[in-house]
Design an enzyme around this catalytic site. Structure first.
Site, short mmCIF file in Angstrom:
data_model
loop_
_atom_site.label_atom_id
_atom_site.label_comp_id
_atom_site.label_asym_id
_atom_site.label_seq_id
_atom_site.Cartn_x
_atom_site.Cartn_y
_atom_site.Cartn_z
N CYS A 2 7.28 10.05 3.98
CA CYS A 2 7.74 10.47 5.29
C CYS A 2 7.22 11.89 5.47
CB CYS A 2 9.26 10.47 5.35
SG CYS A 2 9.96 8.89 4.84
N TRP A 74 8.73 6.56 7.00
CA TRP A 74 8.22 5.29 6.49
C TRP A 74 9.38 4.70 5.71
CZ3 TRP A 74 7.36 2.91 1.71
CH2 TRP A 74 6.57 1.74 1.76
N GLY A 99 11.08 10.42 0.10
CA GLY A 99 11.16 9.98 -1.29
C GLY A 99 12.23 8.92 -1.46
N HIS A 504 -13.24 -21.65 -10.62
CA HIS A 504 -12.09 -21.71 -11.52
C HIS A 504 -10.77 -21.79 -10.75
CE1 HIS A 504 -14.64 -21.09 -14.98
NE2 HIS A 504 -15.26 -20.14 -14.30
#
Ligand code: M6R
Length: 608
Positions: A2, A74, A99, A504
């Protein structure tokens, strides 16, 4: 992840906090908010979504006050709603936090039992109530703040204001960066020097465990033991100018087109065109390269894929043993590091939490740490033993483009230097490789003539639900990067594979609805990659081949192709990055997504 700002000012600060937040929006854009002291009382305005929503709220209900904090978020804990937007406040304290507070549940239970009422789902609100609790016990605000942050476990940078304490700001850092800015009559807190650049160029970064107490224009810093601490005030070169789109519709388009120029700037730092040779930078670096028993490379996302290309180069040119892992794994793996080992970390922002933690771990285990970084004043640049700068300039689009190719330019130069230092490359090899590298900007500029063709094919790819990318050798990381770029900005599911791995398992996904993008420079791997491409086509796969004129002529009929200039195989990763970026960009445009700020992402990932 942030962005935070605080101002102890001499004017109404809400509008200038918002301006500073615009410079931090790259750190998150889920919601935003600002709080100030109005007649001693905490007042807040918050809004979900991008900063322009907060601006609209402030236009409707303006906010006065000379002391304030702001935040662009965020989301980690709790959805991006107004209730979860910062600043979080109790009656006495407002905080903004970047954080994760890992022990927030225990703290919340403890505080709830004492009668505190929580209004959000965030971990951050706990800090506001914890500070309040200590103030309720009679501590002065700064002392309450120090006591509270000492109890927080996790990573944080925090800024706080306090009811009835005009001009008082407290900041704390453990993990994500926090800078104190010194003005003539004001003082500031900010996530980086760039946010503070319009106010001051005199900045001191807090160290882990520091608490800064700002009163008016004065700032006092205390270390993790509570002792007064001096942190060097640096004159930053962070630009005051907001970076603009220079006539492009998106930052990503601008940044893609800047690549010839910024790669030239980066190469100019590493190569002397007169030779051409690698510039003989510091003795320390050459010694490290010559004696390194192993090179460990680590990074996240696109920077990791740059590191993967680097692995191919270091092994081939330097005959240097390389181990590579994503930083989020490496930091917790307790890896076995050799004696005389070197560890290389790649990061645009220089703040990525996992990369920084992996670097610290490698350093603690005796490795010489080397960082390829784009932000000179970042934590990773400050902590590495040797810094290899890139000169991409500010990268604003969340999708990394020019930073990636500049990382490749630095790594390629460094790999040649390793080859020379380890006696694996002759003078003439060095000249040939440097000459090819110096030609990259010209080839990229030439490739842009193909842009309309790339756009047309991207519009077809945009109709797909799933897309596969494949490549061999150094084109394999490019396949991974292509898939990452496409999924992050167009939201189309995409995967990258080593071409030899298709049979594969992934080949089972092939049908006519799944485009397969084959990165096949006409190099030593070409024939094998084309065999893998034929296997895919035999099962109805719709192939877009990216190759040079020789490769396209040899490969035969495919669904579509993109022609890249013919060059020395060494530099193809730098060149093939461009079609891969343009494909993602035009597919995203066709889908109408938010190219520069795609959902759920942020530019700088400072939480693990
Ligand atoms: O700042 P960094 O280079 O350390 O960032 C690493 C990744 O977060 C970053 O490359 C991310 O993957 C990009 N969004 C990819 O375009």
């Amino acid at each position: 992840m942030c962005g935070i700002v605080g101002i102890a000012g001499t004017r109404d600060v809400a509008p200038i906090i918002v301006e500073a937040l615009k410079r931090l929006e790259y750190r998150g854009y889920d919601s935003a908010g600002v709080a100030t002291l109005v007649d001693g009382k905490i007042e807040r305005r918050r809004a979900p979504g991008k900063l322009n929503n907060l601006e609209a709220v402030l236009r409707k209900t303006p906010l006065s006050g000379h002391t304030g904090i702001g935040h662009t978020r965020w989301a980690t804990h709790g959805a991006p709603t107004e209730a979860n937007a910062h600043p979080h406040a109790s009656a006495r304290v407002a905080i903004v936090h970047n954080g994760i507070i890992e022990n927030f549940r225990e703290l919340r239970e403890e505080l709830t039992a004492k009668g505190h009422k929580f209004q959000s789902e965030t971990d951050s609100e706990t800090a506001a109530h914890l500070v309040t609790d200590y103030m309720d016990q009679g501590l002065a605000p700064a002392e309450a703040a120090k006591k509270a942050v000492a109890r927080l476990i996790g990573a944080y940078s925090i800024a706080m204001i306090f009811k009835d304490h005009e001009g008082l700001l407290v900041g704390a850092r453990k993990g994500p960066p926090l800078a104190v800015g010194y003005g003539d009559t004001e003082a500031y807190l900010g996530s980086d020097a760039f946010a503070l650049a319009p106010f001051t160029n005199r900045v001191a970064y807090l160290l882990d465990g520091d608490v800064a107490v700002i009163e008016g224009a004065q700032a006092s810093i205390f270390d993790d033991q509570g002792r007064p601490a001096n942190r060097e005030i640096k004159i930053t070169s962070a630009s005051t100018a907001m970076v603009d789109k220079a006539g492009h519709s998106h930052f990503m388009a601008k940044e893609i087109h800047e690549q010839p120029e910024v790669i030239s700037h980066t190469l100019a730092h590493y190569l002397d065109p007169a030779g051409p040779v690698v510039r003989r930078h510091g003795v320390g670096l050459r010694k490290t390269l010559a004696k390194a028993s192993r090179l460990t490379i680590s990074a996240c996302g696109t920077a990791y894929y740059a590191g993967m290309v680097g692995k191919y180069w270091f092994e081939k040119l330097g005959r240097l043993a390389v181990e590579i892992d994503v930083a989020s794994e490496l930091r917790y793996r307790n890896p076995v590091y050799p004696e005389n080992g070197a560890a290389l970390f790649v990061s645009q922002s220089g703040e990525t939490a996992d990369t920084l933690a992996a670097l610290r771990d490698a350093k603690a285990k005796g490795q010489t740490t080397i960082a390829v970084v784009n932000v000179a004043e970042s934590s990773i640049a400050r902590e590495a033993d040797i810094v290899l700068p890139t000169y991409a300039g500010p990268e604003i689009g969340v999708a990394s483009t020019k930073a990636f190719t500049c990382q490749l330019a630095a790594l390629a130069s460094f790999a040649i230097a390793a080859g020379v230092a380890r006696g694996n490359l002759s003078e003439s090899d060095e000249k040939t490789l440097c000459a090819s590298l110096l030609e990259t900007p010209r080839h990229i500029a030439e490739f842009f003539k193909q842009e309309p063709a790339v756009k047309a094919v991207a519009e077809e790819i945009a109709k797909a639900r799933d897309v596969l990318y494949m490549g061999r050798g150094a084109s394999y990381p490019l396949a991974l990067e292509g898939a990452l770029k496409l999924k992050e900005i167009s939201y189309i599911h995409a995967e990258g594979y080593a071409a030899g791995e298709m049979k594969h398992g992934p080949i089972a996904l092939i049908d006519e609805a799944v485009p397969i993008i084959v990165l096949a420079p006409h190099d030593v791997h070409f024939e094998k990659t084309i065999s893998n491409m034929q296997e895919v086509m035999a099962r109805g796969g719709k192939v877009l081949l990216i190759s040079d004129s020789d490769g396209i002529a040899k490969a035969g009929k495919v669904w579509a192709h993109i022609e890249v200039p013919k060059t020395n195989a060494f530099i193809t990763p730098l060149l093939y990055a461009i079609p891969v970026q343009l494909l993602a960009y035009y597919a995203a445009i066709a889908k109408g997504t938010d190219v520069d700020q795609p959902r759920n992402l942020a530019k700088s990932v400072t939480v693990e």
